[in-house]
Design a protein around this motif. Structure first.
Motif, PDB file in Angstrom:
ATOM      1  N   HIS A   1       0.864  -1.184   0.000  1.00  0.00           N
ATOM      2  CA  HIS A   1       0.000   0.000   0.000  1.00  0.00           C
ATOM      3  C   HIS A   1       0.898   1.231   0.000  1.00  0.00           C
ATOM      4  O   HIS A   1       1.131   1.851   1.047  1.00  0.00           O
ATOM      5  CB  HIS A   1      -0.919  -0.021   1.227  1.00  0.00           C
ATOM      6  CG  HIS A   1      -1.896   1.104   1.270  1.00  0.00           C
ATOM      7  ND1 HIS A   1      -2.646   1.398   2.397  1.00  0.00           N
ATOM      8  CD2 HIS A   1      -2.264   2.018   0.341  1.00  0.00           C
ATOM      9  CE1 HIS A   1      -3.422   2.439   2.159  1.00  0.00           C
ATOM     10  NE2 HIS A   1      -3.198   2.837   0.910  1.00  0.00           N
ATOM     11  N   PRO A   2       1.441   1.607  -1.155  1.00  0.00           N
ATOM     12  CA  PRO A   2       2.350   2.753  -1.225  1.00  0.00           C
ATOM     13  C   PRO A   2       1.706   4.054  -0.753  1.00  0.00           C
ATOM     14  O   PRO A   2       0.486   4.227  -0.797  1.00  0.00           O
ATOM     15  CB  PRO A   2       2.696   2.822  -2.719  1.00  0.00           C
ATOM     16  CG  PRO A   2       2.468   1.436  -3.226  1.00  0.00           C
ATOM     17  CD  PRO A   2       1.308   0.917  -2.434  1.00  0.00           C
ATOM     18  N   THR A   3       2.555   4.969  -0.325  1.00  0.00           N
ATOM     19  CA  THR A   3       2.082   6.256   0.162  1.00  0.00           C
ATOM     20  C   THR A   3       1.356   7.019  -0.936  1.00  0.00           C
ATOM     21  O   THR A   3       1.722   6.910  -2.120  1.00  0.00           O
ATOM     22  CB  THR A   3       3.257   7.102   0.685  1.00  0.00           C
ATOM     23  OG1 THR A   3       2.764   8.270   1.322  1.00  0.00           O
ATOM     24  CG2 THR A   3       4.201   7.512  -0.436  1.00  0.00           C
ATOM     25  N   PRO A   4       0.338   7.803  -0.618  1.00  0.00           N
ATOM     26  CA  PRO A   4      -0.263   8.673  -1.635  1.00  0.00           C
ATOM     27  C   PRO A   4       0.772   9.693  -2.111  1.00  0.00           C
ATOM     28  O   PRO A   4       1.557  10.213  -1.314  1.00  0.00           O
ATOM     29  CB  PRO A   4      -1.407   9.372  -0.889  1.00  0.00           C
ATOM     30  CG  PRO A   4      -1.666   8.526   0.315  1.00  0.00           C
ATOM     31  CD  PRO A   4      -0.351   7.908   0.673  1.00  0.00           C
ATOM     32  N   PRO A   5       0.775  10.008  -3.405  1.00  0.00           N
ATOM     33  CA  PRO A   5       1.773  10.948  -3.941  1.00  0.00           C
ATOM     34  C   PRO A   5       1.378  12.408  -3.730  1.00  0.00           C
ATOM     35  O   PRO A   5       1.600  13.256  -4.602  1.00  0.00           O
ATOM     36  CB  PRO A   5       1.798  10.586  -5.431  1.00  0.00           C
ATOM     37  CG  PRO A   5       0.414  10.118  -5.711  1.00  0.00           C
ATOM     38  CD  PRO A   5      -0.056   9.416  -4.459  1.00  0.00           C
ATOM     39  N   VAL A   6       0.809  12.694  -2.570  1.00  0.00           N
ATOM     40  CA  VAL A   6       0.345  14.043  -2.230  1.00  0.00           C
ATOM     41  C   VAL A   6       0.763  14.343  -0.789  1.00  0.00           C
ATOM     42  O   VAL A   6       1.562  13.613  -0.216  1.00  0.00           O
ATOM     43  CB  VAL A   6      -1.195  14.162  -2.408  1.00  0.00           C
ATOM     44  CG1 VAL A   6      -1.567  14.130  -3.885  1.00  0.00           C
ATOM     45  CG2 VAL A   6      -1.917  13.046  -1.661  1.00  0.00           C
ATOM     46  N   PHE A   7       0.250  15.434  -0.218  1.00  0.00           N
ATOM     47  CA  PHE A   7       0.566  15.811   1.172  1.00  0.00           C
ATOM     48  C   PHE A   7       2.055  16.102   1.353  1.00  0.00           C
ATOM     49  O   PHE A   7       2.629  15.821   2.409  1.00  0.00           O
ATOM     50  CB  PHE A   7       0.114  14.743   2.171  1.00  0.00           C
ATOM     51  CG  PHE A   7      -1.298  14.270   1.987  1.00  0.00           C
ATOM     52  CD1 PHE A   7      -2.369  15.157   2.051  1.00  0.00           C
ATOM     53  CD2 PHE A   7      -1.572  12.941   1.726  1.00  0.00           C
ATOM     54  CE1 PHE A   7      -3.677  14.731   1.866  1.00  0.00           C
ATOM     55  CE2 PHE A   7      -2.873  12.505   1.552  1.00  0.00           C
ATOM     56  CZ  PHE A   7      -3.932  13.403   1.617  1.00  0.00           C
ATOM     57  N   ASP A   8       2.694  16.641   0.316  1.00  0.00           N
ATOM     58  CA  ASP A   8       4.106  17.011   0.433  1.00  0.00           C
ATOM     59  C   ASP A   8       4.279  18.423  -0.091  1.00  0.00           C
ATOM     60  O   ASP A   8       3.347  19.233  -0.029  1.00  0.00           O
ATOM     61  CB  ASP A   8       4.993  15.998  -0.294  1.00  0.00           C
ATOM     62  CG  ASP A   8       4.541  15.733  -1.732  1.00  0.00           C
ATOM     63  OD1 ASP A   8       3.704  16.513  -2.240  1.00  0.00           O
ATOM     64  OD2 ASP A   8       5.019  14.766  -2.350  1.00  0.00           O
ATOM     65  N   GLY A   9       5.409  18.766  -0.611  1.00  0.00           N
ATOM     66  CA  GLY A   9       5.661  20.105  -1.139  1.00  0.00           C
ATOM     67  C   GLY A   9       6.273  20.026  -2.520  1.00  0.00           C
ATOM     68  O   GLY A   9       6.206  18.981  -3.184  1.00  0.00           O
ATOM     69  N   PRO A  10       6.889  21.112  -2.974  1.00  0.00           N
ATOM     70  CA  PRO A  10       7.455  21.132  -4.327  1.00  0.00           C
ATOM     71  C   PRO A  10       8.583  20.130  -4.525  1.00  0.00           C
ATOM     72  O   PRO A  10       8.939  19.813  -5.660  1.00  0.00           O
ATOM     73  CB  PRO A  10       7.942  22.569  -4.488  1.00  0.00           C
ATOM     74  CG  PRO A  10       8.106  23.088  -3.093  1.00  0.00           C
ATOM     75  CD  PRO A  10       7.047  22.398  -2.278  1.00  0.00           C
ATOM     76  N   GLU A  11       9.134  19.607  -3.429  1.00  0.00           N
ATOM     77  CA  GLU A  11      10.201  18.609  -3.564  1.00  0.00           C
ATOM     78  C   GLU A  11       9.658  17.249  -4.004  1.00  0.00           C
ATOM     79  O   GLU A  11      10.401  16.380  -4.449  1.00  0.00           O
ATOM     80  CB  GLU A  11      10.951  18.463  -2.236  1.00  0.00           C
ATOM     81  CG  GLU A  11      10.274  17.593  -1.182  1.00  0.00           C
ATOM     82  CD  GLU A  11       8.992  18.194  -0.608  1.00  0.00           C
ATOM     83  OE1 GLU A  11       8.136  17.425  -0.117  1.00  0.00           O
ATOM     84  OE2 GLU A  11       8.855  19.440  -0.641  1.00  0.00           O
ATOM     85  N   ASP A  12       8.327  17.031  -3.870  1.00  0.00           N
ATOM     86  CA  ASP A  12       7.658  15.827  -4.370  1.00  0.00           C
ATOM     87  C   ASP A  12       8.153  14.565  -3.670  1.00  0.00           C
ATOM     88  O   ASP A  12       8.276  13.501  -4.277  1.00  0.00           O
ATOM     89  CB  ASP A  12       7.855  15.715  -5.886  1.00  0.00           C
ATOM     90  CG  ASP A  12       6.964  14.659  -6.532  1.00  0.00           C
ATOM     91  OD1 ASP A  12       5.854  14.425  -6.021  1.00  0.00           O
ATOM     92  OD2 ASP A  12       7.391  14.064  -7.545  1.00  0.00           O
ATOM     93  N   ARG A  13       8.410  14.646  -2.366  1.00  0.00           N
ATOM     94  CA  ARG A  13       8.968  13.485  -1.685  1.00  0.00           C
ATOM     95  C   ARG A  13       8.007  12.304  -1.657  1.00  0.00           C
ATOM     96  O   ARG A  13       8.427  11.139  -1.767  1.00  0.00           O
ATOM     97  CB  ARG A  13       9.407  13.855  -0.260  1.00  0.00           C
ATOM     98  CG  ARG A  13       8.299  14.259   0.707  1.00  0.00           C
ATOM     99  CD  ARG A  13       8.901  14.742   2.029  1.00  0.00           C
ATOM    100  NE  ARG A  13       7.914  14.999   3.071  1.00  0.00           N
ATOM    101  CZ  ARG A  13       7.244  16.127   3.215  1.00  0.00           C
ATOM    102  NH1 ARG A  13       7.436  17.140   2.349  1.00  0.00           N
ATOM    103  NH2 ARG A  13       6.381  16.274   4.210  1.00  0.00           N
TER     104      ARG A  13
END
Length: 401
Positions: free
Chosen positions: A232-244
């Motif tokens: 269940h990979p992490t959602p690709p959101v809830f971060d910043g411009p670094e796109d971690r």
């Protein structure tokens, strides 16, 4: 007979869209088939032990999830977002008080003799400052930012595998501890403003790749051993411009590609110290909420596309539903246009994000496909009363030798 065979795919599609899903197990007259499913259940709590307390009561939420499972009757299923509370206590309660009791709108009571669950990274404190706010830990909801995977307590958003067939737990492989920096091609996210690595020189070498865990669970089915590859990979959101989170999601998906591909992989070591990928002759099914749509939403779409197109993954028609199509078209009518097929979506994520395909069941080559679908009936269908227990919908695939 020839006409009946030709019409069979159309009949299966009609059954799937209507909500009626015919299935015979290995003891039936149609089999042997293996029905494999994934279902993000949203059975989690922000409080440690909260899911146990919910299941000890009378949870309308859990009853709907159980009703869907009773309706679909999968032989092997991954439940995402099922808290790892007190090891087997939450799983025992869900089995005994919900699955084994006939639920309104569901089918006959459902008993799974075998299960697999293990610790996950979500909510486990890292002791590091992973969000770069100047301190490790935090208060309130921010304390999850410095866990190995975001969560407010250890085990939140966990995983649970249920099976009618024996699980070889001794041969199961878990990759909870695999470090992201050891992954070939892994990139420390870069802050575009400062052009500096987001994770510090202390944090990056220690950061784990899997936000929950990656499991290879061997299941001894009548069709032979099937490796159930779940995550269940992490959602690709809830971060910043670094796109971690976007980069982490892509590499969590890419881990399965590496696991299936040939070659010496001394870096690919599980939590038990065994290294290397899956043998070329092994059959498998990949399952999970992978949090990546092939064309829509956030994330690096090439990650999921390259997994779908891996030489060892079966080429198959995408599971579909009438309810998903109805929902996606309703969003389109309001101006939220998507490029993907409306019938292929697996979840409704609200007016801001719309409906997308995030949940997958991907068999290996060497199996035959006899049916598939998404349990998402139209709003006027009687089964709609049990289909709203989660923002995700159950995806199932029937396979045979």
């Amino acid at each position: 007979m020839r006409r009946l065979i030709a019409a069979l795919p159309m009949l299966l599609a009609l059954f799937a869209c209507s909500g009626f899903i015919p299935h015979s197990d290995s003891h039936g007259t149609v089999g042997p088939t293996l029905r494999v499913a994934t279902y993000n259940t949203s059975l989690y709590s922000d409080e440690d032990g909260g899911l146990i307390r919910e299941l000890e009561g009378d949870s309308a939420h859990a009853r709907k999830i159980a009703a869907v499972l009773q309706k679909v009757q999968p032989d092997l299923v991954l439940l995402n977002e099922f808290d790892y509370d007190d090891a087997h206590r939450a799983a025992d309660l869900f089995q005994q008080r919900y699955l084994e009791v006939a639920q309104p709108g569901g089918g006959k009571p459902l008993h799974y003799r075998y299960r697999y669950l293990a610790p996950v990274n979500t909510g486990v404190p890292s002791g590091l400052d992973l969000d770069n706010n100047g301190s490790a830990g935090g208060e309130g909801r921010t304390r999850g930012n410095d866990a190995w995977g975001y969560g407010l307590h250890p085990g939140q958003y966990g995983m649970l595998v249920l099976s009618r067939h024996p699980i070889d737990a001794a041969q199961a492989r878990t990759f909870q501890l695999l470090r992201w920096s050891t992954f070939p091609g892994a990139r420390n996210p870069v802050d575009p403003a400062s052009r500096r690595d987001f994770y510090s020189d202390v944090a990056w070498p220690q950061l784990r790749l899997s936000s929950k865990s990656h499991w290879d669970v061997p299941v001894r089915t009548p069709q032979g051993v099937v490796h159930f590859l779940v995550a269940h990979p992490t959602p690709p959101v809830f971060d910043g411009p670094e796109d971690r989170n976007g980069l982490r999601n892509a590499d969590e998906i890419r881990l399965w590609r590496e696991y299936l591909s040939p070659g010496d992989k001394p870096w690919l070591c599980d939590d038990q110290g065994r290294c290397g990928g899956l043998p070329s002759e092994a059959r498998f099914v990949i399952a999970g909420d992978l949090n990546n749509d092939p064309v829509d939403g956030d994330g690096h779409h090439e990650a999921i596309i390259e997994l779908l197109e891996h030489p060892r993954v079966m080429r198959m028609a995408t599971p579909r539903s009438e309810g998903g199509e109805e929902t996606a078209l309703a969003y389109a009518a309001k101006g939220l246009q998507r490029r993907g097929s409306p019938a292929h979506v697996t979840g409704d994520f609200g007016p801001r994000n719309g409906a997308m395909r995030l949940d997958y069941v991907l068999p290996s080559t060497g199996f035959g496909l006899t049916g598939s679908g998404v349990f998402w009936p139209k709003k006027d269908h009687p089964d709609a009363a049990i289909a709203d227990g989660s923002d995700h919908h159950l995806v199932w695939v029937d396979i045979t030798l």
